[in-house]
Design a protein around this motif. Structure first.
Motif, PDB file in Angstrom:
ATOM      1  N   GLY A 124    -103.940  11.352  -5.968  1.00 10.30           N
ATOM      2  CA  GLY A 124    -104.031  12.737  -6.422  1.00 10.30           C
ATOM      3  C   GLY A 124    -103.086  13.092  -7.541  1.00 10.30           C
ATOM      4  N   GLN A 125    -102.517  12.108  -8.201  1.00  8.84           N
ATOM      5  CA  GLN A 125    -101.568  12.365  -9.274  1.00  8.84           C
ATOM      6  C   GLN A 125    -102.165  12.093 -10.653  1.00  8.84           C
ATOM      7  N   LYS A 126    -103.495  12.024 -10.728  1.00  8.24           N
ATOM      8  CA  LYS A 126    -104.152  11.738 -12.000  1.00  8.24           C
ATOM      9  C   LYS A 126    -103.880  12.865 -12.989  1.00  8.24           C
ATOM     10  N   PRO A 127    -103.428  12.510 -14.199  1.00  8.97           N
ATOM     11  CA  PRO A 127    -103.188  13.559 -15.186  1.00  8.97           C
ATOM     12  C   PRO A 127    -104.501  14.198 -15.625  1.00  8.97           C
ATOM     13  N   ASP A 128    -104.434  15.456 -16.003  1.00 10.46           N
ATOM     14  CA  ASP A 128    -105.615  16.199 -16.442  1.00 10.46           C
ATOM     15  C   ASP A 128    -106.110  15.613 -17.761  1.00 10.46           C
TER      16      ASP A 128
END
Length: 148
Positions: A124-128
């Motif tokens: 859940g830490q994927k950059p936008d």
């Protein structure tokens, strides 16, 4: 689409067992040459194919979820929450999904960049991917021009 690009698309359709676009449309017409009824028929055919693809993908997703939740060995399933470190995982009965996540972490620790990105994104830490501009303010520079 350019003529060459359309030929490439037709070749790809043939390789997948499909028909070129000209053979899929009534009488080999282009979409802009069709009547409303012919366009409607093409839409129905497309909707049916889309539904078939969605159902196939859903079935594959459900099968994969079932396989990922299966234990690697028969017997009592071990809980990952009870494990204190990676060394104590050896010999534990985990689900396929848990084993895959552990393997990805091990590969990431050895410097495998795709594994690092997979772990980051999955946790859940994927950059936008999208840049959002909320307000644009003009920049005003006042004063004398020193270039003269």
């Amino acid at each position: 689409m350019g003529h060459t690009h359309q030929n490439l698309k037709n070749q790809q359709r043939k390789l997948k067992g499909g028909k070129p676009m000209e053979e899929q449309t009534p009488k080999g017409k282009r979409f802009w040459e069709m009547t409303k009824e012919e366009l409607s028929q093409c839409g129905k055919v497309g909707a049916k194919k889309s539904a078939e693809t969605r159902n196939k993908n859903r079935s594959m997703r459900l099968t994969l979820q079932a396989l990922l939740s299966m234990p690697l060995k028969s017997g009592k399933l071990s809980s990952v929450e009870e494990v204190k470190n990676f060394a104590s995982l050896k010999g534990k009965n985990l689900t396929t999904e848990e084993a895959m996540m552990i393997k990805a972490i091990q590969r990431a620790l050895k410097g495998d960049l795709p594994s690092m990105q997979f772990i980051r994104d999955t946790s859940g830490q994927k950059p936008d991917d999208n840049l959002t501009v909320t307000e644009i303010k003009p920049v005003v520079i006042s004063g004398e021009d020193d270039l003269e």
